[in-house]
Design an enzyme around this catalytic site. Structure first.
Site, PDB file in Angstrom:
ATOM      1  NE  ARG A 113      -3.846   0.557   1.952  1.00 19.98           N
ATOM      2  CZ  ARG A 113      -5.067   0.596   2.511  1.00 19.98           C
ATOM      3  NH1 ARG A 113      -5.279   1.318   3.596  1.00 19.98           N
ATOM      4  NH2 ARG A 113      -6.064  -0.071   1.980  1.00 19.98           N
ATOM      5  CG  HIS A 140      -8.464   0.057  -2.673  1.00 16.92           C
ATOM      6  ND1 HIS A 140      -7.650  -1.019  -2.387  1.00 16.92           N
ATOM      7  CD2 HIS A 140      -9.109   0.349  -1.503  1.00 16.92           C
ATOM      8  CE1 HIS A 140      -7.799  -1.349  -1.112  1.00 16.92           C
ATOM      9  NE2 HIS A 140      -8.673  -0.542  -0.556  1.00 16.92           N
ATOM     10  CD  GLN A 143     -12.942  -1.988  -0.426  1.00 13.12           C
ATOM     11  OE1 GLN A 143     -12.098  -1.885   0.450  1.00 13.12           O
ATOM     12  NE2 GLN A 143     -14.123  -2.519  -0.196  1.00 13.12           N
ATOM     13  CG  ASP A 231     -13.733   6.074  -0.358  1.00 11.50           C
ATOM     14  OD1 ASP A 231     -13.697   5.855   0.877  1.00 11.50           O
ATOM     15  OD2 ASP A 231     -12.722   6.033  -1.076  1.00 11.50           O
ATOM     16  CB  CYS A 270     -14.064   0.867   0.540  1.00 15.32           C
ATOM     17  SG  CYS A 270     -13.369   2.522   0.737  1.00 15.32           S
ATOM     18  NE  ARG A 298     -10.309  -5.426   0.777  1.00 13.49           N
ATOM     19  CZ  ARG A 298      -9.511  -4.429   1.153  1.00 13.49           C
ATOM     20  NH1 ARG A 298     -10.018  -3.377   1.764  1.00 13.49           N
ATOM     21  NH2 ARG A 298      -8.218  -4.447   0.881  1.00 13.49           N
TER      22      ARG A 298
HETATM   23  N1   CP Z   1     -11.127  -0.338   2.719  1.00 11.95           N
HETATM   24  C1   CP Z   1      -9.838  -0.395   3.084  1.00 11.95           C
HETATM   25  O1   CP Z   1      -8.935  -0.577   2.274  1.00 11.95           O
HETATM   26  O2   CP Z   1      -9.638  -0.282   4.431  1.00 11.95           O
HETATM   27  P1   CP Z   1      -8.252  -0.089   5.171  1.00 11.95           P
HETATM   28  O3   CP Z   1      -7.734   1.277   4.817  1.00 11.95           O
HETATM   29  O4   CP Z   1      -8.596  -0.195   6.628  1.00 11.95           O
HETATM   30  O5   CP Z   1      -7.305  -1.166   4.731  1.00 11.95           O
HETATM   31  N1  NVA Z   2     -10.092   6.590  -0.919  1.00  7.23           N
HETATM   32  C1  NVA Z   2      -9.638   6.146   0.380  1.00  7.23           C
HETATM   33  C2  NVA Z   2      -9.811   4.679   0.517  1.00  7.23           C
HETATM   34  C3  NVA Z   2      -9.437   4.124   1.850  1.00  7.23           C
HETATM   35  C4  NVA Z   2      -9.560   2.625   1.940  1.00  7.23           C
HETATM   36  C5  NVA Z   2      -8.190   6.547   0.572  1.00  7.23           C
HETATM   37  O1  NVA Z   2      -7.405   6.431  -0.385  1.00  7.23           O
HETATM   38  O2  NVA Z   2      -7.839   6.986   1.659  1.00  7.23           O
END
Ligand code: CP
Ligand code: NVA
Length: 313
Positions: A113, A140, A143, A231, A270, A298
């Protein structure tokens, strides 16, 4: 230079393509059903990733991605290690290329990530084991495998589905658009001016036959939709958001917006949610909300991504 030709990286949904994604969604449903009453840490009977180790690199916060990939590896018979970006030599300037080559000698796959999508592409170029996108500023995909699984569980077919997105045109929406192109569903996107998604994703989905509508009219986007999605208005790493929060106000998912959708429409998010901003308490806690199924999925979705990456699907 180690060869990376035959390695299955999962940087975006198109890396797998429609047939593989369909196989992943089927396998995820089968495995989920087979272990419905088991303790969560018990491995699936076939332990398909026995003796395999996943390294998880986090340059941003995570709850679901971290827990689901860890549990996914355990349930597949393998294990996972967490490496916080800030405590790695990566955080002190070691190159992504060297990190990729070293980890490729030590573990069987890497999930990362990070912020800039170019970093994950660089990682994939130099890794001789699968690299999986656990979220970048651009997309993502993991997700969205879970989201598609959740929609299917609700009894909805993907082709022809009308999905409506509200708020920010962000990384999660980009992966929704990729899925729309692959599975031929339609996306209505309601955002304030200036917060639309990257048009590359819109055009690509349209090119694959999906109908994608961009509007500033939230009510129009919601009308007769099958799935309502939002989101956070402020993604990780975004700064100077004062103007953005003001612009987002008309795009909050509330009961009035839900009432415009089909009576059996599902609400997806999400998570993490900012209740009172992008969604009201009554919607996220209401009968149409699937957000905790989506979060649980997930695990099931990430298992299928891992199995695909290891050539087992
Ligand atoms: N939805 C998601 O990716 O959650 P986290 O940021 O907690 O991993
Ligand atoms: N769009 C959000 C998703 C988190 C899972 C971010 O990038 O922070």
């Amino acid at each position: 230079m180690e060869t990376t030709m035959s390695v299955r990286h999962f940087l975006d949904l198109n890396d797998a393509g429609g047939d593989a994604l369909a196989a992943m969604l089927n396998d995820a449903q089968d495995r989920k059903a087979a272990r419905a009453s088991w303790p969560k840490g018990k491995a699936d009977a076939d332990r398909p990733l026995a003796d395999h180790v996943l390294a998880m690199i986090f340059e941003k916060s995570s709850t679901r991605t971290r827990a689901s990939f860890d549990m996914a590896m355990r349930q597949l018979g393998g294990s996972a290690m967490v490496m916080e970006g800030g405590s790695m030599q990566l955080g002190r300037g070691e190159s992504i290329a060297d990190t990729a080559r070293v980890l490729s000698r030590m573990v069987d796959a890497i999930m990362i990530r990070t912020d800039d999508h170019a970093k994950i592409e660089e990682m994939a170029r130099h890794a001789s084991v699968p690299v999986i996108n656990g979220l970048t500023d651009r997309s993502h995909p993991c997700q969205i495998v879970a989201d598609l699984l959740t929609i299917i569980e609700q009894g909805k077919a993907l082709p022809g589905l009308e999905l409506a997105w509200f708020g920010d045109g962000n990384n999660v929406l980009h992966s929704v658009l990729e899925a729309a192109g692959i599975f031929k569903f339609n996306v209505r996107i309601a955002t304030p001016a200036g917060f639309e998604p990257d048009m590359t994703f819109v055009e690509a989905a349209r090119g694959e036959g999906a109908t994608v509508t961009l509007t500033q009219d939230a009510q129009a986007a919601a009308r007769d939709a099958d799935v309502i999605v939002t989101d956070t208005w402020v993604s990780m790493g975004q700064e100077n958001v004062e103007n953005k929060l003001g612009a987002m106000q008309p795009y909050r998912v509330d009961d009035a917006l839900m009432a415009l959708a089909k009576p059996d429409a599902d609400f997806l998010h999400c998570l993490p949610a900012h209740v009172g901003d992008e969604v009201t308490q009554s919607v996220i806690e209401g009968p149409q909300s699937c957000v905790f199924d989506e979060a649980e999925n997930r695990i099931h979705a990430q298992k299928s991504v891992l199995l695909w990456a290891f050539g087992k699907l």
